[in-house]
Design an enzyme around this catalytic site. Structure first.
Site, PDB file in Angstrom:
ATOM      1  N   ARG A 182     -12.075  -2.232   2.544  1.00 40.42           N
ATOM      2  CA  ARG A 182     -11.760  -1.093   3.401  1.00 40.42           C
ATOM      3  C   ARG A 182     -12.922  -0.856   4.358  1.00 40.42           C
ATOM      4  O   ARG A 182     -14.082  -0.883   3.964  1.00 40.42           O
ATOM      5  CB  ARG A 182     -11.470   0.156   2.566  1.00 40.42           C
ATOM      6  N   GLN A 200     -10.336  -2.751  -8.006  1.00 43.43           N
ATOM      7  CA  GLN A 200      -9.609  -1.616  -8.549  1.00 43.43           C
ATOM      8  C   GLN A 200      -8.741  -2.099  -9.697  1.00 43.43           C
ATOM      9  O   GLN A 200      -8.144  -3.174  -9.615  1.00 43.43           O
ATOM     10  CB  GLN A 200      -8.735  -1.008  -7.448  1.00 43.43           C
ATOM     11  N   ASP A 202      -5.868  -2.043 -10.544  1.00 39.99           N
ATOM     12  CA  ASP A 202      -4.634  -1.714  -9.855  1.00 39.99           C
ATOM     13  C   ASP A 202      -3.425  -2.019 -10.728  1.00 39.99           C
ATOM     14  O   ASP A 202      -3.309  -3.119 -11.278  1.00 39.99           O
ATOM     15  CB  ASP A 202      -4.554  -2.544  -8.575  1.00 39.99           C
TER      16      ASP A 202
END
Length: 525
Positions: A182, A200, A202
């Site tokens: 990001r 992450q 996720d």
């Protein structure tokens, strides 16, 4: 998948010497930001207002990370920390912990690409709502624009859509540890809490509308189990609702999703509060706000309900009575049940740690360098108790350390036709054989110096072997560095079958050392 929120604003009062940390960035404050492109988030409710003014400066993971050789920052990779072996050890333990729980909660791990074409992000809505936070990539000879993924959800949608689905298969639960990128502003980057490249834990649950409540309840149970194991808390549940601007879907769909999350929170029996307008652009969410030992608040885990992405990717499964199925209802009408048709699933985005880097920063500051044995990069050290070189003692210490750490030479030898023995290939270590971070010190320094050095390096267990220990096949243990001394004493009493008065000197049989380590690891001590 999920928008990653920075740690809540933290005032830092520690000013390390520039010479020692010249590669690190030290912003005076870490600001929060919305990971979706909606309006700035309002301040979250304070868990405990009395902890705002601290008498002593809070621990800083950036300082501790350097002192313990966990990670480094570099001007060549801003926002992408470099993990040293000690840090990589802790990072790998966190991954291993989650993987061990995934079977319990029905998740299957997948691996997805890092780069996708722009058209995928346009289809998912990220290009419209999240473009400024993404990295664009232009390949050699490529005419199109690609994007480094900031989230895993579009890739998981491709996996779900890759084969026909029946209602009998659902829920389908995918987990992914692929690195995400990001494009954070340079001035906002800070240690492990605000980075550009991160991992992450996720997870995406593709489920039937009728399964939403059960899946959210199971996820809340997952969160409670994890934070109890890591001895973190208390934490607060916050329901974040539809943003005022830049959201996808209809108001009616958002209202229905918010009602279902609110119902799950009510059934959890835990206190929760609203954060109006702070949802992701694709759906409402439940954020877990954790208060650490210094009274600081952190947004870590998150659970998000998404009716929009399945529609954008035209996901479906086949079910009887599809009109009732789509509303989460059942019917006993034989004629309606005889009709089968496509139904759009619901996606539940979830992360338990959130960003592993940020969760690791939280643990660094929580433990302040005194790691529990199962996570520690310096789990144990074996010291020889004789000042001068004693070959048999040194060899015994070295071999015990190598056996426990998995570094023992496993090469075998076999006789050649001429009668000479020759080495053959190294024998592979079994996958289920435990390995620990064990060092040894057989230097000519005095025992006092060796012990002092081991304590400075914060070894959890310090084993000492002298001539008498060698003769009796024993070892003396100092376990006072263990954070939970009561639980550690209980483990030692179970292994030795003796009452343990203190942890400064516990005599163990050499064959009991591995069992002590195994039990400490299994109990997450």
């Amino acid at each position: 998948m999920l928008p990653r929120r920075a740690l809540w604003p933290l005032n830092r009062s520690i000013r390390p010497a520039r010479a020692a940390y010249k590669d690190l960035r030290w912003p005076s404050q870490i600001s929060s930001r919305k990971c979706s492109c909606s309006a700035p988030a309002p301040a979250l409710p304070t868990v405990n207002p009395t902890t705002r003014d601290l008498r002593t400066p809070p621990a800083d993971h950036r300082t501790l990370g350097v002192q313990q050789n966990l990670f480094r920052a570099s001007n060549y990779s801003p926002g992408s920390p470099l993990f040293l072996p000690n840090g990589a050890h802790i990072f790998s333990k966190l991954l291993a912990f989650l993987r061990a729980q995934y079977t319990l909660f029905g998740f299957q791990e997948v691996i997805t690409p890092t780069i996708y074409e722009k058209s995928l992000w346009q289809q998912s809505g990220h290009w419209e709502n999240y473009k400024d936070d993404m990295f664009e990539v232009h390949g050699r000879g490529s005419t199109g624009i690609h994007g480094l993924k900031p989230m895993n959800c579009p890739g998981h949608c491709l996996l779900f859509k890759s084969q026909p689905r029946s209602y009998k298969e659902l829920p389908v639960r995918y987990a992914d540890f692929s690195p995400l990128h990001r494009n954070e502003k340079a001035g906002a980057l800070s240690g492990l809490t605000r980075v550009r490249r991160f991992h992450q834990d996720d997870g995406h649950i593709f489920c039937r509308p009728s399964q939403i409540a059960e899946e959210i309840s199971r996820t809340l149970d997952f969160v409670a189990m994890v934070y109890r194991t890591f001895r973190l808390g208390p934490y607060k549940l916050v329901l974040s609702t539809r943003p005022k601007e830049q959201y996808i879907g209809t108001v009616e769909e958002w209202d229905r999703a918010e009602r279902q999350l609110q119902s799950a929170l009510d059934r959890s029996g835990q206190d929760w509060t609203h954060s109006p307008g702070d949802g992701a652009f694709y759906g409402p969410k439940i954020d877990i706000i954790l208060k650490d030992s210094d009274g600081k608040q952190h947004q870590t885990a998150t659970i998000q309900l998404d009716f929009q992405l399945p529609q954008r990717f035209e996901l479906s499964y086949i079910a009887p009575a599809p009109e009732h199925e789509a509303k989460g209802m059942t019917t006993t009408d034989d004629e309606e049940l005889s009709t089968h048709g496509p139904v759009t699933p619901v996606i539940i985005h979830r992360a338990i740690f959130g960003s592993l880097e940020r969760f690791m920063a939280l643990l660094i500051e929580h433990h302040k360098g005194r790691w529990p044995f199962w996570l520690s990069p310096n789990q144990a050290i074996i010291l020889s108790a004789f000042g001068q070189h004693v070959p048999t003692l040194d060899d015994a210490v070295r071999m015990q350390a190598q056996t426990l750490s998995g570094a023992l030479d496993l090469r075998l030898s076999s006789p050649s036709p001429s009668g000479d023995r020759r080495p053959i290939l190294t024998r592979p270590r079994p996958l289920d054989e435990p390995v620990y971070a064990v060092s040894h010190d057989t230097s000519h320094d005095s025992l006092a110096k060796k012990i002092s050095r081991a304590k400075k390096l914060q070894y959890n267990l310090i084993f000492i072997r002298g001539k008498r220990n060698l003769e009796k096949s024993t070892v003396d243990l100092d376990a006072r560095a263990q954070p939970d001394q009561k639980a550690t004493r209980k483990v030692l009493e179970e292994v030795t079958q003796k009452e343990i008065a203190g942890l400064q000197k516990v005599t163990l049989g050499v064959d009991q050392v591995g069992e002590v380590m195994r039990r400490l690891s299994r109990a997450y001590l």
